[in-house]
Scaffold this active site. Sequence first.
Site, mmCIF file in Angstrom:
data_model
loop_
_atom_site.group_PDB
_atom_site.id
_atom_site.type_symbol
_atom_site.label_atom_id
_atom_site.label_comp_id
_atom_site.label_asym_id
_atom_site.label_seq_id
_atom_site.Cartn_x
_atom_site.Cartn_y
_atom_site.Cartn_z
ATOM 1 N N ALA A 1 5.530 4.179 2.505
ATOM 2 C CA ALA A 1 6.193 5.335 3.114
ATOM 3 C C ALA A 1 6.569 5.064 4.566
ATOM 4 O O ALA A 1 7.669 5.426 5.012
ATOM 5 C CB ALA A 1 5.285 6.556 3.017
ATOM 6 N N GLY B 1 0.821 -1.197 0.000
ATOM 7 C CA GLY B 1 0.000 0.000 0.000
ATOM 8 C C GLY B 1 0.857 1.250 0.000
ATOM 9 O O GLY B 1 2.054 1.204 0.303
ATOM 10 N N CYS B 2 0.250 2.382 -0.338
ATOM 11 C CA CYS B 2 1.015 3.631 -0.448
ATOM 12 C C CYS B 2 1.494 4.128 0.913
ATOM 13 O O CYS B 2 2.683 4.412 1.100
ATOM 14 C CB CYS B 2 0.206 4.695 -1.182
ATOM 15 S SG CYS B 2 -1.443 4.985 -0.514
ATOM 16 N N PHE B 3 0.595 4.235 1.890
ATOM 17 C CA PHE B 3 1.017 4.630 3.234
ATOM 18 C C PHE B 3 1.968 3.582 3.816
ATOM 19 O O PHE B 3 2.942 3.919 4.499
ATOM 20 C CB PHE B 3 -0.188 4.811 4.164
ATOM 21 C CG PHE B 3 -0.622 6.238 4.341
ATOM 22 C CD1 PHE B 3 0.298 7.239 4.627
ATOM 23 C CD2 PHE B 3 -1.955 6.585 4.248
ATOM 24 C CE1 PHE B 3 -0.096 8.558 4.792
ATOM 25 C CE2 PHE B 3 -2.371 7.903 4.409
ATOM 26 C CZ PHE B 3 -1.432 8.892 4.689
ATOM 27 N N ALA B 4 1.682 2.307 3.542
ATOM 28 C CA ALA B 4 2.554 1.235 4.040
ATOM 29 C C ALA B 4 3.974 1.403 3.509
ATOM 30 O O ALA B 4 4.952 1.267 4.254
ATOM 31 C CB ALA B 4 1.992 -0.120 3.640
#
Length: 255
Positions: free
Chosen positions: A69, A64-67
Amino acid sequence: VLFLCMGHGMSAQFLERHPVPASVRIIDLSHDFRLKSNAGDFVYGLPELNRERIRGAWHVANPGCFATAIELGLLPLAKSGLLPAHVSVFGITGATGAGQKPTEETHYSHRAQNLSVYKVFSHQHLAEIREILAGLDEDVQADIAFVPVRGCHARGIMVNAVFASERDLSEIRSMYAACYEGHPFTVMSDEPVYLKQVVNTNYCFVHVEQQDRNVLVTSVIDNLLKGASGQAVQNMNLMFGLEETAGLGLKASYF
């Protein structure tokens, strides 16, 4: 290669209904195969963690994107067994980071000149983040207090992770530099980082600073590239023995 870019929950249903030949590699961008409990033979596709496993994989679950980062901000600590028992994380994402389905909260007329928190301490990416970090440091339960924020910009994620440490800044920075040496898209910065450095690229820029015992790790990515399609292409390159950076020589919107 088959890229699955449908909504969460739809990839597993698609593969059940449509058997894919064994000769076709699959890269899934949903959350359907990220967790060990339902991963099957899917490899978690964070190259900075699983590069060699991805090279030999037939099926990859794109993070995932937040994951992405958050994990890139904390991975060096977990690898060194130094991840604190508790980490506070504040992350802000652009309007394009909220999935495929339009809602009032994703409409730009709502987000312009506005900020709001959502899914406080319960964001869906926390499960994969905790699983990845805890798997690297079994002594830590990866207690992460994550507050996501809807930003008033179109794309880009900035994550700020705060924790306490007795180690000095030079030692922490050296640990991060060693962890990401040889990884072309994760860059340690001596100066504070900002979104325009990475938007429209597959890069993640990471900066560490310290005041007394308080440590701040800031990581920035483009949620549509390193947080999604760019990382998927990076994984494809690894799976097919291509240059890892092929097709990803993109310039930032500010350079």
